[in-house]
Structures are given as C-alpha cells and as structure tokens.
Design a protein around this motif. Structure first.
Motif, PDB file in Angstrom:
ATOM      1  N   SER A  52       0.829  -1.205   0.000  1.00 56.04           N
ATOM      2  CA  SER A  52       0.000   0.000   0.000  1.00 56.04           C
ATOM      3  C   SER A  52       0.863   1.256   0.000  1.00 56.04           C
ATOM      4  O   SER A  52       0.592   2.217  -0.718  1.00 56.04           O
ATOM      5  CB  SER A  52      -0.921  -0.010   1.225  1.00 56.04           C
ATOM      6  OG  SER A  52      -1.674   1.181   1.301  1.00 56.04           O
ATOM      7  N   SER A  56       1.014   4.151  -2.827  1.00 56.80           N
ATOM      8  CA  SER A  56       0.626   5.530  -2.501  1.00 56.80           C
ATOM      9  C   SER A  56       1.772   6.508  -2.725  1.00 56.80           C
ATOM     10  O   SER A  56       1.546   7.670  -3.090  1.00 56.80           O
ATOM     11  CB  SER A  56       0.133   5.620  -1.059  1.00 56.80           C
ATOM     12  OG  SER A  56       1.170   5.328  -0.141  1.00 56.80           O
ATOM     13  N   GLU A  57       3.002   6.059  -2.505  1.00 59.69           N
ATOM     14  CA  GLU A  57       4.172   6.927  -2.695  1.00 59.69           C
ATOM     15  C   GLU A  57       4.750   6.814  -4.099  1.00 59.69           C
ATOM     16  O   GLU A  57       5.724   7.487  -4.422  1.00 59.69           O
ATOM     17  CB  GLU A  57       5.251   6.581  -1.668  1.00 59.69           C
ATOM     18  CG  GLU A  57       4.857   6.852  -0.224  1.00 59.69           C
ATOM     19  CD  GLU A  57       4.725   8.338   0.080  1.00 59.69           C
ATOM     20  OE1 GLU A  57       5.421   9.143  -0.587  1.00 59.69           O
ATOM     21  OE2 GLU A  57       3.944   8.685   0.987  1.00 59.69           O
ATOM     22  N   GLU A  58       4.136   5.963  -4.930  1.00 62.63           N
ATOM     23  CA  GLU A  58       4.585   5.739  -6.304  1.00 62.63           C
ATOM     24  C   GLU A  58       6.059   5.345  -6.351  1.00 62.63           C
ATOM     25  O   GLU A  58       6.839   5.851  -7.167  1.00 62.63           O
ATOM     26  CB  GLU A  58       4.314   6.983  -7.164  1.00 62.63           C
ATOM     27  CG  GLU A  58       2.831   7.338  -7.231  1.00 62.63           C
ATOM     28  CD  GLU A  58       2.555   8.559  -8.088  1.00 62.63           C
ATOM     29  OE1 GLU A  58       3.360   9.516  -8.040  1.00 62.63           O
ATOM     30  OE2 GLU A  58       1.555   8.546  -8.814  1.00 62.63           O
TER      31      GLU A  58
END
Length: 247
Positions: A52, A56-58
């Motif tokens: 996850s 989310s932080e790519e």
C-alpha cells in the motif's frame, strides 16, 4: 538482479519515504545515472501495508521486498515469498508461548497483524518493562530476537531473523559478488543492518536511539533528511567511482 553492480537496501518509513520532493530527486538521480541499481526495501510493515505504501508513494517496484523486520522476503517480478527463508524462520519459533508470557505485562499492547511471523507490541516509553519481558523470555528459554525502537515499538522475532540477517541472506543468494551496496535507515530497528560493515547511512532525521550508533569505517551520518540523506550518502560513496569510470 545478479547482473546489477549497485544496490540500495533501504528502510521505507522515515528513510526513503517522508519527503516527496527529496524522493523524486533521488529517483531522478538514479534514473539519470549510468549505474544499474537494484532496489531492496527493508521494512517493519507487513506485506499488504508495504504494498500500500509503495503504491501511494509511487515507489518503483523493488527487486526484493523484505517485510516484518526481516521475517519475510519477497522476490520480483511477482514478489513471491522466498520459501527457504520462510522455513528458516519457523525453526524454534514459539509465538503462542510468547503471547502467553506477554499476558503478565499489561502495559504491552499487542499490535494487530495478519500472521504470527512476528509478535509486536507498543509500550509507552517504558524500557524497564521491556527488559523485564525479555528476562522472562530468557528464563523460559524461548528462542527469540527482541527489537525495541522509537521508544514505543517492541517486536519479538524468530532468533535468526532481523533486518541485518535478511539482508545478508539476500546478498549471499541473489546479488552478484561484486555488488556495491548502500544500506539506509533511521531507527533502532535498522541498527542491525546499519552495523554490518557495508557502506551505510543514518539519515539526518534519524531517531535519537541511533545517535550513539557504534561508528565503523563505512558508516555515514547524513546532514540531509529522508531520501535527500540517501542521495547525500550515495554521492559520498559512489560518485567518485562513477566519475572515474567515465574517465
């Protein structure tokens, strides 16, 4: 991965992740470099939580993902769990007995985790109770490794696990012999891998518990925070090599 001559082996929260702009600069720095760099993420998060965060932080998909403080190793391209390491983690591991003993210490608050690969608690800045708990584990001859970090996190792991041992396993089994590695961390649960003797960086925003880390010849204490500290250390250890290679 065995063909890559460089490796970044890094903690996630508070180290690689924490400053989006610095992270993007580091990733651009690596993309522009001629060095072929493998990525190993080493985190206290469990698998789904780590995935996850990566989304989310790519973050780039790592070559290796080490989760749960070194108790689980996943390999790309599909991030399948390494079965040999999993079997090693089961040797002498007694999670039920650990949980039973923890009941005598009500200030230890058990964390909800999806499995018993490790047993984790939080405690409110009370190292004395941590010491008493470990003394009980030792008195009962329960094999384990205890990691206390950030003045609150208490993790009980299989005796041969830990971020350092997991990284050694990865280097011995999946990296080329000539690989040039940088190890990066920010908290007490990174101490083991930062102390292996490889080029390592304590990022500038590190937790106070790393202030007195024992120095070794390849330990670098960054002045920059988060990913900027990693980039600072990478330049310290490897930009000279890169320049010499170009010349």
């Amino acid at each position: 991965m065995k063909r890559k001559l460089y490796m970044l082996a890094t903690d996630l929260d508070g180290t690689l992740v924490g400053d989006k702009a610095a992270l993007q600069r580091l990733l651009h720095y690596y993309n522009e470099s001629f060095q072929d760099i493998s990525l190993v993420y080493i985190t206290g998060r469990h698998l789904n939580s780590a995935l996850s965060l990566i989304a989310s932080e790519e973050l780039p998909t790592p070559d290796i993902l080490i989760t749960d403080l070194g108790t689980a190793i996943y390999r790309s391209p599909m991030l399948k769990r390494d079965k040999d390491w999993q079997q090693q983690m089961r040797i002498n591991w007694q999670p039920d007995e650990i949980l039973k003993l923890s009941g005598d210490f009500p200030s230890l608050k058990k964390q909800a985790l999806p499995n018993t690969d490790r047993i984790s608690f939080t405690v409110n800045n009370d190292y004395e109770v941590v010491q008493k708990f470990e003394a009980r584990l030792n008195a009962k001859n329960i094999p384990h490794k205890l990691v206390y970090s950030s003045n609150r996190d208490v993790d009980i792991l299989p005796e041969n696990s830990g971020k350092g041992n997991a990284l050694i396993y990865v280097l011995n089994n999946f990296a080329c012999k000539e690989v040039q590695v940088l190890v990066a961390g920010d908290s007490g649960n990174d101490l083991e891998m930062l102390s292996l003797g490889y080029p390592s960086v304590v990022v500038g925003n590190a937790q106070p518990e790393l202030a007195n880390i024992k120095n070794h010849s390849k330990l670098f204490k960054a002045t920059q925070n988060y990913a900027a500290g990693i980039q600072e250390a990478w330049a310290h250890f490897y930009e000279t090599n890169e320049t010499e290679s170009i010349l």
